[in-house]
Scaffold this active site. Structure first.
Site: not given
Ligand code: IPE
Ligand code: IPE
Ligand code: MG
Length: 232
Positions: A16, A33, A127
């Protein structure tokens, strides 16, 4: 490097913070990403070096389909490109690549790429790399419960039997769950499977989470006293 006295068999990561990483640099979210793929590469490599047998990565949740169309399509595209790029590396390093989730929702082209990479890497013994794509814990439990209801109409089934109907069947439960970017929640990730998983939440944003950060999380795990409800 000092050796680890104890390593998890299965590490799972909620990756995240990609969007915030990009925003901090005044870049569009997708750049975060892209950079996050580099972190994946380092962590996978480190798992191979250390002898960790299973690494699962939460890459896209069922809820993430509600993001803007442009972000979703860039993510789907990035996954195809990254998988194809890494395929040779997976084969060379004995990495078995697996995708788990509600694959019916994924674009056809991505599904074709996934099938091909999974097929080419199926003999990997070093792995097992599991990418959780269009996955959510409640979705998984619901599909397992529906199948259990058909297979066991008398309602008489065991914990092991229900586990074997989850889409993660055959993969040991995670020993360690890492979440980056400091969020203190599970966000509908594996629910059943993390019943006794050790959690390490770090403030580092996923694109900044590299080898050294991963090792620190493993050091934290090393210190944990896993009691499983017993008195020691
Ligand atoms: C959780 O992250 C999902 C992934 C890392 C794929 P999100 O960014 O979607 O989660 P919330 O919305 O902060 O809970
Ligand atoms: C995690 O990073 C990747 C996915 C959930 C696909 P985010 O896109 O949720 O990044 P933040 O949380 O908005 O910073
Ligand atoms: Mg996120």
């Amino acid at each position: 490097m000092e050796k680890f006295s104890r390593l998890p068999r299965h590490v799972s990561i909620i990756m995240d913070g990609n969007g915030r990483w990009a925003r901090q640099r005044s870049l569009p979210r997708f750049k975060g990403h892209y950079e996050g793929v580099e972190s994946i590469r380092e962590v996978v490599e480190e798992c191979c070096v250390l002898g960790i047998r299973y690494l699962s990565l939460f890459a896209f949740s069922e809820e993430n389909w509600n993001r803007p169309e442009d972000e979703v399509s860039r993510l789907m595209n990035l996954m195809s490109v990254a998988m194809l790029k890494e395929e040779e590396n997976f084969v060379k390093n004995g990495i078995r690549f697996v995708v788990i989730g509600n694959r019916e929702r994924l674009p056809d082209k991505l599904n074709e790429t996934i099938d091909s990479v999974m097929d080419k890497t199926r003999e990997g013994k070093t792995l097992t790399l599991i990418v959780m794509l269009s996955y959510s814990g409640k979705w998984d439990l619901l599909q397992a419960a529906r199948r259990a209801a058909v297979l066991h109409p008398d309602g008489n089934f065991t914990e092991e039997e229900l586990s074997s109907l989850l889409v993660t069947a055959g993969i040991p439960d995670p020993d360690l769950l890492i979440r980056t970017s400091g969020e203190m929640r599970i966000s509908n990730y594996m629910l059943w499977q993390i019943a006794y998983t050790e959690m390490v939440i770090v403030d580092t944003l996923w694109p900044d989470f590299r080898k050294d950060n991963f090792r620190l999380a493993l050091r934290e795990y090393e210190k944990r006293d896993r009691r499983f409800g017993k008195v020691k």
